[in-house]
Design an enzyme around this catalytic site. Sequence first.
Site, PDB file in Angstrom:
ATOM      1  N   HIS A  69       0.834  -1.205   0.000  1.00 56.36           N
ATOM      2  CA  HIS A  69       0.000   0.000   0.000  1.00 56.36           C
ATOM      3  C   HIS A  69       0.867   1.252   0.000  1.00 56.36           C
ATOM      4  O   HIS A  69       1.557   1.538   0.974  1.00 56.36           O
ATOM      5  CB  HIS A  69      -0.935  -0.008   1.207  1.00 56.36           C
ATOM      6  CG  HIS A  69      -1.986   1.053   1.149  1.00 56.36           C
ATOM      7  ND1 HIS A  69      -2.968   1.063   0.185  1.00 56.36           N
ATOM      8  CD2 HIS A  69      -2.211   2.146   1.915  1.00 56.36           C
ATOM      9  CE1 HIS A  69      -3.755   2.109   0.375  1.00 56.36           C
ATOM     10  NE2 HIS A  69      -3.314   2.792   1.404  1.00 56.36           N
ATOM     11  N   HIS A  71       0.993   5.543  -1.334  1.00 58.93           N
ATOM     12  CA  HIS A  71       0.597   6.758  -2.039  1.00 58.93           C
ATOM     13  C   HIS A  71       1.913   7.508  -2.207  1.00 58.93           C
ATOM     14  O   HIS A  71       2.386   8.160  -1.262  1.00 58.93           O
ATOM     15  CB  HIS A  71      -0.380   7.600  -1.221  1.00 58.93           C
ATOM     16  CG  HIS A  71      -1.587   6.844  -0.737  1.00 58.93           C
ATOM     17  ND1 HIS A  71      -2.671   6.580  -1.543  1.00 58.93           N
ATOM     18  CD2 HIS A  71      -1.876   6.282   0.456  1.00 58.93           C
ATOM     19  CE1 HIS A  71      -3.574   5.903  -0.842  1.00 58.93           C
ATOM     20  NE2 HIS A  71      -3.121   5.705   0.360  1.00 58.93           N
ATOM     21  N   TYR A 131      -5.063   7.806  -7.013  1.00 56.02           N
ATOM     22  CA  TYR A 131      -6.315   8.538  -7.280  1.00 56.02           C
ATOM     23  C   TYR A 131      -6.102   9.965  -7.772  1.00 56.02           C
ATOM     24  O   TYR A 131      -7.059  10.713  -7.945  1.00 56.02           O
ATOM     25  CB  TYR A 131      -7.233   8.526  -6.047  1.00 56.02           C
ATOM     26  CG  TYR A 131      -6.596   8.996  -4.760  1.00 56.02           C
ATOM     27  CD1 TYR A 131      -6.444  10.344  -4.483  1.00 56.02           C
ATOM     28  CD2 TYR A 131      -6.132   8.077  -3.827  1.00 56.02           C
ATOM     29  CE1 TYR A 131      -5.858  10.770  -3.304  1.00 56.02           C
ATOM     30  CE2 TYR A 131      -5.543   8.496  -2.642  1.00 56.02           C
ATOM     31  CZ  TYR A 131      -5.400   9.842  -2.391  1.00 56.02           C
ATOM     32  OH  TYR A 131      -4.811  10.255  -1.234  1.00 56.02           O
ATOM     33  N   HIS A 215     -11.790   3.688  -3.204  1.00 60.83           N
ATOM     34  CA  HIS A 215     -11.028   4.457  -2.217  1.00 60.83           C
ATOM     35  C   HIS A 215     -11.460   4.100  -0.803  1.00 60.83           C
ATOM     36  O   HIS A 215     -10.645   3.797   0.064  1.00 60.83           O
ATOM     37  CB  HIS A 215     -11.133   5.972  -2.424  1.00 60.83           C
ATOM     38  CG  HIS A 215     -10.372   6.715  -1.372  1.00 60.83           C
ATOM     39  ND1 HIS A 215     -10.926   7.028  -0.144  1.00 60.83           N
ATOM     40  CD2 HIS A 215      -9.089   7.135  -1.315  1.00 60.83           C
ATOM     41  CE1 HIS A 215     -10.003   7.628   0.610  1.00 60.83           C
ATOM     42  NE2 HIS A 215      -8.889   7.701  -0.082  1.00 60.83           N
ATOM     43  N   ARG A 218     -16.460   5.998   2.005  1.00 63.02           N
ATOM     44  CA  ARG A 218     -16.704   7.442   1.974  1.00 63.02           C
ATOM     45  C   ARG A 218     -16.735   7.963   0.536  1.00 63.02           C
ATOM     46  O   ARG A 218     -17.386   8.955   0.241  1.00 63.02           O
ATOM     47  CB  ARG A 218     -15.584   8.192   2.719  1.00 63.02           C
ATOM     48  CG  ARG A 218     -15.608   8.014   4.224  1.00 63.02           C
ATOM     49  CD  ARG A 218     -14.483   8.814   4.886  1.00 63.02           C
ATOM     50  NE  ARG A 218     -13.233   8.079   4.930  1.00 63.02           N
ATOM     51  CZ  ARG A 218     -12.083   8.505   4.447  1.00 63.02           C
ATOM     52  NH1 ARG A 218     -11.989   9.681   3.858  1.00 63.02           N
ATOM     53  NH2 ARG A 218     -10.984   7.766   4.540  1.00 63.02           N
ATOM     54  N   GLU A 245     -10.296   2.605   8.741  1.00 59.62           N
ATOM     55  CA  GLU A 245      -9.066   3.175   9.293  1.00 59.62           C
ATOM     56  C   GLU A 245      -9.419   4.059  10.488  1.00 59.62           C
ATOM     57  O   GLU A 245      -8.653   4.181  11.432  1.00 59.62           O
ATOM     58  CB  GLU A 245      -8.337   3.992   8.215  1.00 59.62           C
ATOM     59  CG  GLU A 245      -7.052   4.655   8.710  1.00 59.62           C
ATOM     60  CD  GLU A 245      -6.277   5.386   7.628  1.00 59.62           C
ATOM     61  OE1 GLU A 245      -6.810   5.504   6.501  1.00 59.62           O
ATOM     62  OE2 GLU A 245      -5.154   5.828   7.894  1.00 59.62           O
ATOM     63  N   HIS A 279      -5.720  -1.410   6.159  1.00 56.74           N
ATOM     64  CA  HIS A 279      -5.868  -0.950   7.551  1.00 56.74           C
ATOM     65  C   HIS A 279      -6.741  -1.906   8.377  1.00 56.74           C
ATOM     66  O   HIS A 279      -6.254  -2.663   9.165  1.00 56.74           O
ATOM     67  CB  HIS A 279      -6.412   0.487   7.668  1.00 56.74           C
ATOM     68  CG  HIS A 279      -5.579   1.496   6.968  1.00 56.74           C
ATOM     69  ND1 HIS A 279      -4.254   1.698   7.277  1.00 56.74           N
ATOM     70  CD2 HIS A 279      -5.864   2.365   5.948  1.00 56.74           C
ATOM     71  CE1 HIS A 279      -3.766   2.653   6.498  1.00 56.74           C
ATOM     72  NE2 HIS A 279      -4.713   3.061   5.683  1.00 56.74           N
ATOM     73  N   ASP A 330       2.345   2.892   3.041  1.00 58.19           N
ATOM     74  CA  ASP A 330       1.228   3.831   2.937  1.00 58.19           C
ATOM     75  C   ASP A 330       1.665   5.290   2.796  1.00 58.19           C
ATOM     76  O   ASP A 330       1.931   5.768   1.708  1.00 58.19           O
ATOM     77  CB  ASP A 330       0.301   3.620   4.144  1.00 58.19           C
ATOM     78  CG  ASP A 330      -1.003   4.411   4.059  1.00 58.19           C
ATOM     79  OD1 ASP A 330      -1.219   5.090   3.051  1.00 58.19           O
ATOM     80  OD2 ASP A 330      -1.806   4.346   5.004  1.00 58.19           O
TER      81      ASP A 330
END
Length: 453
Positions: A69, A71, A131, A215, A218, A245, A279, A330
Amino acid sequence: MTATRWLAEYAWLPEHAEPTPDVLIEIEDGRITALTPLVGAAGPAAGVDVLRDATQLPGLTLPGLSNVHSHAFHRALRGRTHGGRGDFWSWRDRMYAIADRLDPDTYLALARAVYAEMALAGVTCVGEFHYLHHRPDGGAYDDPNAMGAALVEAAAHAGIRLTLLDTCYLTAGVDGRALTGPQRRFGDGDASRWAERTSAFPLTDSHARLGAAVHSVRAVPADQLRTVADWARGRQAPLHVHLSEQPAENDECRAVHGRTPTALLAEHGVLGPDTTAVHTTHPTSGDLTLLADSRTGVCLCPTTERDLADGIGPARRMADAGIRLSLGSDSHAVIDLFEEARAVELDERLRTRRRGHFTPAELLTAATATGHAALGWADAGRIAVGARADLVTVRLDSARTAGVPPVGAFFAASAADVDQVLVDGRVVVADGRHLTVDVPTELAASIEAVTPA
Ligand SMILES: [Zn+2]
Protein backbone atom coordinates in the site's frame (compact mmCIF):
# COMPACT_ATOMS: atom_id res chain seq x y z
CA MET A 1 19.50 -13.12 -20.37
CA THR A 2 22.46 -15.13 -19.17
CA ALA A 3 22.34 -17.42 -16.18
CA THR A 4 23.80 -16.22 -12.89
CA ARG A 5 24.78 -18.14 -9.77
CA TRP A 6 24.78 -16.78 -6.24
CA LEU A 7 25.96 -18.33 -3.01
CA ALA A 8 23.90 -17.01 -0.11
CA GLU A 9 25.57 -17.21 3.29
CA TYR A 10 22.01 -17.63 4.57
CA ALA A 11 18.77 -17.81 2.56
CA TRP A 12 15.26 -17.89 4.01
CA LEU A 13 13.43 -20.63 2.11
CA PRO A 14 9.63 -21.12 2.08
CA GLU A 15 8.06 -23.01 4.99
CA HIS A 16 11.29 -22.78 6.98
CA ALA A 17 11.16 -21.47 10.53
CA GLU A 18 14.59 -19.95 10.07
CA PRO A 19 17.21 -19.26 7.39
CA THR A 20 19.28 -22.04 5.80
CA PRO A 21 23.09 -21.61 5.58
CA ASP A 22 25.08 -21.83 2.32
CA VAL A 23 22.43 -21.98 -0.38
CA LEU A 24 23.45 -21.91 -4.04
CA ILE A 25 20.80 -20.01 -6.04
CA GLU A 26 20.78 -20.29 -9.83
CA ILE A 27 18.88 -17.80 -11.97
CA GLU A 28 18.00 -17.69 -15.63
CA ASP A 29 15.68 -15.35 -17.54
CA GLY A 30 14.58 -13.68 -14.32
CA ARG A 31 13.51 -16.91 -12.60
CA ILE A 32 15.09 -19.11 -9.97
CA THR A 33 16.04 -22.32 -11.79
CA ALA A 34 17.86 -24.27 -9.06
CA LEU A 35 18.42 -24.16 -5.31
CA THR A 36 21.09 -26.22 -3.63
CA PRO A 37 21.70 -26.10 0.11
CA LEU A 38 25.37 -27.07 0.32
CA VAL A 39 25.27 -28.31 3.88
CA GLY A 40 23.74 -31.74 4.34
CA ALA A 41 22.81 -34.06 1.48
CA ALA A 42 25.06 -32.56 -1.22
CA GLY A 43 28.06 -32.49 1.13
CA PRO A 44 30.86 -29.95 1.12
CA ALA A 45 32.96 -31.92 -1.38
CA ALA A 46 30.25 -31.79 -4.03
CA GLY A 47 29.72 -28.14 -3.08
CA VAL A 48 33.23 -27.04 -4.02
CA ASP A 49 32.69 -28.01 -7.63
CA VAL A 50 29.22 -26.43 -7.89
CA LEU A 51 30.61 -23.19 -6.56
CA ARG A 52 32.63 -22.28 -9.64
CA ASP A 53 31.68 -18.74 -10.79
CA ALA A 54 29.07 -18.27 -8.06
CA THR A 55 29.01 -14.75 -6.59
CA GLN A 56 29.09 -14.66 -2.80
CA LEU A 57 26.16 -13.04 -1.01
CA PRO A 58 27.38 -12.43 2.55
CA GLY A 59 24.55 -11.89 5.02
CA LEU A 60 20.92 -12.99 4.95
CA THR A 61 19.12 -13.30 1.62
CA LEU A 62 15.36 -12.86 1.72
CA PRO A 63 12.72 -13.03 -0.99
CA GLY A 64 11.77 -9.62 -2.44
CA LEU A 65 9.76 -7.48 -0.05
CA SER A 66 6.29 -6.33 -1.15
CA ASN A 67 5.02 -2.87 -0.29
CA VAL A 68 1.31 -3.48 -0.75
CA HIS A 69 0.00 0.00 0.00
CA SER A 70 1.62 3.21 -1.27
CA HIS A 71 0.60 6.76 -2.04
CA ALA A 72 3.91 7.88 -3.55
CA PHE A 73 3.27 11.61 -3.19
CA HIS A 74 2.76 11.38 0.58
CA ARG A 75 6.54 11.01 0.83
CA ALA A 76 6.71 14.79 0.34
CA LEU A 77 5.03 15.21 3.76
CA ARG A 78 7.62 13.29 5.74
CA GLY A 79 8.84 15.32 8.71
CA ARG A 80 6.59 18.28 7.83
CA THR A 81 3.48 17.46 9.84
CA HIS A 82 4.89 16.86 13.28
CA GLY A 83 4.98 20.39 14.65
CA GLY A 84 1.50 20.66 16.05
CA ARG A 85 -1.44 18.74 17.35
CA GLY A 86 -4.08 17.26 15.12
CA ASP A 87 -5.29 13.94 13.79
CA PHE A 88 -5.82 12.08 10.54
CA TRP A 89 -8.13 14.82 9.25
CA SER A 90 -5.78 17.76 9.89
CA TRP A 91 -2.93 15.73 8.36
CA ARG A 92 -5.14 15.18 5.33
CA ASP A 93 -5.39 18.95 4.69
CA ARG A 94 -1.58 19.14 4.49
CA MET A 95 -1.56 16.17 2.13
CA TYR A 96 -4.11 17.85 -0.17
CA ALA A 97 -1.87 20.92 -0.48
CA ILE A 98 0.83 18.72 -2.05
CA ALA A 99 -1.68 16.85 -4.20
CA ASP A 100 -2.78 20.16 -5.66
CA ARG A 101 0.72 20.89 -7.00
CA LEU A 102 1.46 17.68 -8.88
CA ASP A 103 1.37 17.20 -12.65
CA PRO A 104 2.58 14.25 -14.75
CA ASP A 105 6.17 15.59 -14.93
CA THR A 106 6.59 16.50 -11.27
CA TYR A 107 4.87 13.27 -10.23
CA LEU A 108 7.19 11.20 -12.43
CA ALA A 109 10.22 12.81 -10.77
CA LEU A 110 8.87 12.40 -7.24
CA ALA A 111 7.62 8.83 -7.69
CA ARG A 112 10.85 7.73 -9.38
CA ALA A 113 12.80 8.91 -6.32
CA VAL A 114 10.31 7.35 -3.89
CA TYR A 115 10.28 3.99 -5.69
CA ALA A 116 14.08 4.05 -5.78
CA GLU A 117 14.06 4.66 -2.02
CA MET A 118 11.83 1.58 -1.79
CA ALA A 119 14.31 -0.43 -3.89
CA LEU A 120 17.07 0.57 -1.46
CA ALA A 121 14.86 -0.78 1.33
CA GLY A 122 14.49 -4.16 -0.42
CA VAL A 123 11.05 -3.57 -1.92
CA THR A 124 10.78 -5.36 -5.27
CA CYS A 125 7.10 -4.67 -5.91
CA VAL A 126 4.79 -1.83 -4.88
CA GLY A 127 1.01 -1.44 -4.93
CA GLU A 128 0.27 2.18 -5.80
CA PHE A 129 -3.20 3.20 -4.62
CA HIS A 130 -3.59 5.90 -7.22
CA TYR A 131 -6.32 8.54 -7.28
CA LEU A 132 -4.60 11.73 -8.56
CA HIS A 133 -6.15 11.17 -11.96
CA HIS A 134 -7.00 14.57 -13.39
CA ARG A 135 -5.94 18.22 -13.54
CA PRO A 136 -6.33 20.19 -10.29
CA ASP A 137 -9.66 21.64 -11.51
CA GLY A 138 -10.97 18.15 -12.29
CA GLY A 139 -10.56 18.38 -16.07
CA ALA A 140 -8.92 15.45 -17.88
CA TYR A 141 -5.36 15.61 -19.21
CA ASP A 142 -5.01 15.07 -22.98
CA ASP A 143 -4.15 11.52 -22.05
CA PRO A 144 -6.70 10.86 -19.26
CA ASN A 145 -4.29 8.29 -17.78
CA ALA A 146 -1.20 10.54 -17.91
CA MET A 147 -0.73 10.52 -14.13
CA GLY A 148 -0.96 6.71 -13.93
CA ALA A 149 1.44 6.41 -16.86
CA ALA A 150 3.93 8.60 -14.96
CA LEU A 151 3.82 6.14 -12.04
CA VAL A 152 4.37 3.15 -14.33
CA GLU A 153 7.37 4.90 -15.88
CA ALA A 154 8.70 5.88 -12.44
CA ALA A 155 8.71 2.24 -11.31
CA ALA A 156 10.57 1.25 -14.49
CA HIS A 157 13.27 3.84 -13.76
CA ALA A 158 13.54 2.63 -10.17
CA GLY A 159 13.79 -1.01 -11.32
CA ILE A 160 10.87 -2.39 -9.32
CA ARG A 161 7.51 -3.89 -10.31
CA LEU A 162 4.32 -1.97 -9.79
CA THR A 163 0.65 -2.80 -9.52
CA LEU A 164 -1.27 0.35 -10.38
CA LEU A 165 -4.40 0.18 -8.25
CA ASP A 166 -6.48 2.64 -10.21
CA THR A 167 -8.74 4.10 -7.59
CA CYS A 168 -12.40 5.03 -7.94
CA TYR A 169 -12.98 8.18 -5.85
CA LEU A 170 -16.31 9.89 -6.45
CA THR A 171 -17.68 11.53 -3.30
CA ALA A 172 -16.39 13.36 -0.23
CA GLY A 173 -18.42 11.41 2.34
CA VAL A 174 -20.71 8.46 2.96
CA ASP A 175 -23.67 10.83 2.50
CA GLY A 176 -22.64 11.34 -1.14
CA ARG A 177 -21.54 14.99 -0.88
CA ALA A 178 -19.59 16.22 -3.88
CA LEU A 179 -15.81 16.47 -4.19
CA THR A 180 -14.60 20.03 -3.73
CA GLY A 181 -11.30 21.94 -3.86
CA PRO A 182 -8.23 19.68 -4.10
CA GLN A 183 -10.42 16.56 -4.22
CA ARG A 184 -11.85 17.50 -7.62
CA ARG A 185 -8.95 15.92 -9.49
CA PHE A 186 -9.66 12.52 -7.89
CA GLY A 187 -13.08 12.08 -9.45
CA ASP A 188 -14.31 10.52 -12.71
CA GLY A 189 -17.96 11.52 -12.16
CA ASP A 190 -19.33 8.02 -11.71
CA ALA A 191 -18.08 4.44 -11.58
CA SER A 192 -18.88 3.69 -15.25
CA ARG A 193 -16.72 6.59 -16.36
CA TRP A 194 -14.01 5.40 -13.95
CA ALA A 195 -14.22 1.95 -15.61
CA GLU A 196 -14.11 3.48 -19.08
CA ARG A 197 -10.96 5.50 -18.33
CA THR A 198 -9.24 2.63 -16.53
CA SER A 199 -10.07 0.16 -19.29
CA ALA A 200 -8.39 2.48 -21.79
CA PHE A 201 -5.06 2.40 -19.93
CA PRO A 202 -2.65 0.89 -22.48
CA LEU A 203 -0.52 -1.11 -20.06
CA THR A 204 1.96 -3.27 -21.94
CA ASP A 205 5.06 -3.06 -19.73
CA SER A 206 6.19 -6.35 -18.24
CA HIS A 207 7.07 -4.71 -14.90
CA ALA A 208 3.58 -3.35 -14.27
CA ARG A 209 0.01 -4.56 -14.02
CA LEU A 210 -3.33 -2.91 -13.47
CA GLY A 211 -5.62 -3.43 -10.51
CA ALA A 212 -8.57 -1.53 -9.11
CA ALA A 213 -9.38 0.18 -5.85
CA VAL A 214 -12.44 1.50 -4.12
CA HIS A 215 -11.03 4.46 -2.22
CA SER A 216 -13.35 3.78 0.75
CA VAL A 217 -17.05 3.67 1.57
CA ARG A 218 -16.70 7.44 1.97
CA ALA A 219 -15.71 7.90 -1.65
CA VAL A 220 -17.80 5.42 -3.66
CA PRO A 221 -21.61 5.39 -3.27
CA ALA A 222 -23.01 1.99 -2.30
CA ASP A 223 -24.91 1.53 -5.57
CA GLN A 224 -21.68 1.99 -7.57
CA LEU A 225 -19.43 -0.36 -5.59
CA ARG A 226 -20.40 -3.35 -7.72
CA THR A 227 -19.27 -1.63 -10.94
CA VAL A 228 -15.72 -1.42 -9.59
CA ALA A 229 -15.82 -4.95 -8.15
CA ASP A 230 -17.09 -6.39 -11.45
CA TRP A 231 -14.40 -4.57 -13.42
CA ALA A 232 -11.69 -6.16 -11.25
CA ARG A 233 -13.29 -9.59 -11.19
CA GLY A 234 -13.73 -9.64 -14.96
CA ARG A 235 -9.97 -9.18 -15.33
CA GLN A 236 -8.95 -11.31 -12.35
CA ALA A 237 -7.22 -8.14 -11.17
CA PRO A 238 -6.47 -7.25 -7.55
CA LEU A 239 -9.10 -5.07 -5.86
CA HIS A 240 -8.09 -2.97 -2.86
CA VAL A 241 -10.08 -0.76 -0.49
CA HIS A 242 -9.33 1.44 2.54
CA LEU A 243 -11.41 -0.05 5.33
CA SER A 244 -12.25 1.18 8.83
CA GLU A 245 -9.07 3.18 9.29
CA GLN A 246 -11.02 5.66 11.39
CA PRO A 247 -13.90 5.21 13.88
CA ALA A 248 -15.50 8.25 12.19
CA GLU A 249 -15.83 6.26 8.96
CA ASN A 250 -17.62 3.45 10.83
CA ASP A 251 -19.97 5.93 12.54
CA GLU A 252 -20.82 7.73 9.32
CA CYS A 253 -21.46 4.46 7.49
CA ARG A 254 -23.72 3.16 10.27
CA ALA A 255 -25.64 6.43 10.30
CA VAL A 256 -26.27 6.41 6.54
CA HIS A 257 -26.50 2.69 5.75
CA GLY A 258 -27.27 1.09 9.10
CA ARG A 259 -24.28 -1.24 8.84
CA THR A 260 -20.51 -1.31 9.10
CA PRO A 261 -18.29 -0.49 6.11
CA THR A 262 -17.27 -4.19 5.91
CA ALA A 263 -20.92 -5.30 5.84
CA LEU A 264 -21.66 -2.73 3.14
CA LEU A 265 -18.74 -3.96 1.01
CA ALA A 266 -19.84 -7.58 1.51
CA GLU A 267 -23.39 -6.76 0.43
CA HIS A 268 -22.16 -5.12 -2.78
CA GLY A 269 -19.74 -7.83 -3.89
CA VAL A 270 -16.46 -6.09 -3.03
CA LEU A 271 -15.04 -8.77 -0.71
CA GLY A 272 -13.37 -11.92 -2.06
CA PRO A 273 -10.08 -13.79 -2.47
CA ASP A 274 -8.61 -11.14 -4.82
CA THR A 275 -9.62 -8.30 -2.49
CA THR A 276 -7.31 -6.64 0.03
CA ALA A 277 -8.74 -4.43 2.77
CA VAL A 278 -6.21 -1.81 3.82
CA HIS A 279 -5.87 -0.95 7.55
CA THR A 280 -9.00 -2.60 9.04
CA THR A 281 -8.00 -0.96 12.30
CA HIS A 282 -11.48 -0.79 13.83
CA PRO A 283 -13.47 -3.88 12.74
CA THR A 284 -16.23 -5.58 14.72
CA SER A 285 -16.19 -9.34 15.37
CA GLY A 286 -18.84 -9.67 12.68
CA ASP A 287 -16.60 -7.79 10.25
CA LEU A 288 -13.75 -10.25 10.88
CA THR A 289 -16.08 -13.16 10.12
CA LEU A 290 -17.16 -11.53 6.85
CA LEU A 291 -13.52 -10.93 5.84
CA ALA A 292 -12.45 -14.47 6.76
CA ASP A 293 -15.43 -16.20 5.14
CA SER A 294 -14.91 -14.29 1.88
CA ARG A 295 -11.12 -14.97 2.01
CA THR A 296 -10.42 -11.23 1.82
CA GLY A 297 -6.85 -10.29 2.81
CA VAL A 298 -5.83 -7.39 5.03
CA CYS A 299 -2.90 -5.02 4.50
CA LEU A 300 -1.62 -3.49 7.73
CA CYS A 301 0.32 -0.22 7.62
CA PRO A 302 1.57 0.04 11.22
CA THR A 303 4.00 2.96 10.86
CA THR A 304 1.33 5.09 9.16
CA GLU A 305 -1.37 4.03 11.60
CA ARG A 306 1.06 5.02 14.36
CA ASP A 307 1.95 8.33 12.69
CA LEU A 308 -1.70 9.28 12.13
CA ALA A 309 -2.86 8.19 15.58
CA ASP A 310 -5.32 5.76 13.94
CA GLY A 311 -5.11 2.97 16.51
CA ILE A 312 -3.90 -0.65 16.50
CA GLY A 313 -5.60 -3.22 14.28
CA PRO A 314 -6.36 -6.67 15.75
CA ALA A 315 -3.60 -8.42 13.82
CA ARG A 316 -3.47 -11.67 15.81
CA ARG A 317 -7.22 -12.06 15.85
CA MET A 318 -7.28 -11.58 12.08
CA ALA A 319 -4.50 -14.12 11.53
CA ASP A 320 -6.24 -16.60 13.84
CA ALA A 321 -9.42 -16.17 11.79
CA GLY A 322 -7.42 -17.24 8.72
CA ILE A 323 -7.14 -13.75 7.21
CA ARG A 324 -3.94 -13.34 5.16
CA LEU A 325 -1.91 -10.34 6.32
CA SER A 326 0.34 -8.17 4.17
CA LEU A 327 2.18 -4.88 4.81
CA GLY A 328 2.42 -1.40 3.33
CA SER A 329 4.28 1.81 4.10
CA ASP A 330 1.23 3.83 2.94
CA SER A 331 2.06 7.47 3.82
CA HIS A 332 5.83 6.80 3.77
CA ALA A 333 6.43 8.47 7.11
CA VAL A 334 8.89 5.56 7.12
CA ILE A 335 9.86 3.28 4.22
CA ASP A 336 11.15 0.22 6.02
CA LEU A 337 9.38 -3.13 5.72
CA PHE A 338 11.43 -4.52 8.62
CA GLU A 339 9.89 -1.83 10.82
CA GLU A 340 6.38 -2.57 9.48
CA ALA A 341 6.84 -6.30 10.10
CA ARG A 342 8.12 -6.05 13.65
CA ALA A 343 5.45 -3.44 14.44
CA VAL A 344 2.79 -6.11 13.84
CA GLU A 345 4.25 -8.07 16.74
CA LEU A 346 5.30 -5.13 18.92
CA ASP A 347 1.96 -3.27 18.68
CA GLU A 348 0.21 -6.48 19.73
CA ARG A 349 2.54 -6.63 22.74
CA LEU A 350 1.64 -3.07 23.73
CA ARG A 351 -2.03 -3.84 23.53
CA THR A 352 -1.94 -7.17 25.39
CA ARG A 353 1.12 -6.63 27.62
CA ARG A 354 2.28 -10.09 26.52
CA ARG A 355 5.13 -11.09 24.14
CA GLY A 356 5.35 -13.63 21.35
CA HIS A 357 2.29 -13.34 19.09
CA PHE A 358 3.87 -13.83 15.64
CA THR A 359 6.81 -16.03 14.65
CA PRO A 360 9.61 -14.53 12.55
CA ALA A 361 8.50 -16.78 9.66
CA GLU A 362 4.95 -15.36 9.86
CA LEU A 363 6.32 -11.81 9.69
CA LEU A 364 8.48 -12.78 6.71
CA THR A 365 5.47 -14.22 4.88
CA ALA A 366 3.46 -11.04 5.48
CA ALA A 367 6.35 -8.93 4.14
CA THR A 368 6.88 -11.11 1.06
CA ALA A 369 4.70 -13.88 -0.42
CA THR A 370 1.30 -12.71 0.86
CA GLY A 371 1.98 -9.18 -0.29
CA HIS A 372 3.10 -10.13 -3.79
CA ALA A 373 0.00 -12.31 -4.17
CA ALA A 374 -2.21 -9.43 -2.99
CA LEU A 375 -0.73 -7.36 -5.82
CA GLY A 376 -1.37 -10.06 -8.45
CA TRP A 377 2.18 -11.45 -8.60
CA ALA A 378 1.61 -14.87 -7.04
CA ASP A 379 4.84 -16.15 -8.60
CA ALA A 380 6.99 -13.81 -6.47
CA GLY A 381 7.95 -13.48 -2.83
CA ARG A 382 9.49 -16.94 -2.30
CA ILE A 383 13.00 -18.24 -2.82
CA ALA A 384 11.81 -21.31 -4.70
CA VAL A 385 12.49 -22.94 -8.06
CA GLY A 386 10.27 -21.33 -10.70
CA ALA A 387 9.65 -18.16 -8.71
CA ARG A 388 10.64 -14.68 -9.90
CA ALA A 389 14.27 -14.06 -8.98
CA ASP A 390 13.76 -11.28 -6.43
CA LEU A 391 16.53 -11.51 -3.82
CA VAL A 392 17.15 -9.06 -1.00
CA THR A 393 20.41 -9.45 0.88
CA VAL A 394 20.64 -7.93 4.34
CA ARG A 395 23.96 -7.28 6.06
CA LEU A 396 24.58 -9.19 9.24
CA ASP A 397 27.71 -7.19 10.04
CA SER A 398 26.29 -3.69 10.45
CA ALA A 399 26.15 -1.83 13.75
CA ARG A 400 22.54 -2.93 14.08
CA THR A 401 22.83 -6.54 12.98
CA ALA A 402 26.29 -7.67 14.14
CA GLY A 403 25.97 -10.55 16.58
CA VAL A 404 22.28 -11.05 15.73
CA PRO A 405 21.29 -14.59 14.68
CA PRO A 406 19.89 -14.59 11.11
CA VAL A 407 16.43 -15.57 12.35
CA GLY A 408 16.36 -12.34 14.37
CA ALA A 409 16.68 -10.06 11.35
CA PHE A 410 13.09 -8.80 11.55
CA PHE A 411 13.74 -7.60 15.09
CA ALA A 412 17.13 -6.01 14.42
CA ALA A 413 17.61 -4.90 10.82
CA SER A 414 16.52 -1.67 9.19
CA ALA A 415 16.13 -0.66 5.56
CA ALA A 416 19.67 0.77 5.77
CA ASP A 417 21.04 -2.77 6.19
CA VAL A 418 19.84 -3.87 2.74
CA ASP A 419 23.01 -4.43 0.74
CA GLN A 420 21.92 -5.93 -2.57
CA VAL A 421 18.60 -6.23 -4.38
CA LEU A 422 17.76 -8.31 -7.44
CA VAL A 423 14.43 -7.77 -9.15
CA ASP A 424 13.47 -10.39 -11.73
CA GLY A 425 17.13 -11.44 -11.81
CA ARG A 426 18.49 -7.91 -12.43
CA VAL A 427 20.74 -6.19 -9.90
CA VAL A 428 19.03 -2.92 -8.90
CA VAL A 429 20.91 -2.18 -5.67
CA ALA A 430 24.54 -3.15 -4.97
CA ASP A 431 26.68 -2.27 -1.95
CA GLY A 432 23.67 -0.43 -0.54
CA ARG A 433 23.49 1.96 -3.51
CA HIS A 434 20.86 2.25 -6.20
CA LEU A 435 22.57 1.63 -9.54
CA THR A 436 20.69 4.24 -11.59
CA VAL A 437 19.04 6.76 -9.24
CA ASP A 438 20.81 9.16 -6.86
CA VAL A 439 18.06 8.70 -4.30
CA PRO A 440 18.74 11.47 -1.74
CA THR A 441 19.44 14.11 -4.41
CA GLU A 442 16.36 13.23 -6.44
CA LEU A 443 14.12 13.06 -3.37
CA ALA A 444 15.25 16.50 -2.21
CA ALA A 445 14.78 18.12 -5.62
CA SER A 446 11.44 16.52 -6.45
CA ILE A 447 9.99 17.28 -3.02
CA GLU A 448 11.15 20.89 -3.15
CA ALA A 449 9.44 21.26 -6.52
CA VAL A 450 6.01 20.39 -5.10
CA THR A 451 6.18 21.81 -1.59
CA PRO A 452 4.09 24.93 -0.94
CA ALA A 453 6.23 27.88 0.18
ZN1 LIG B 1 -3.88 4.68 2.01
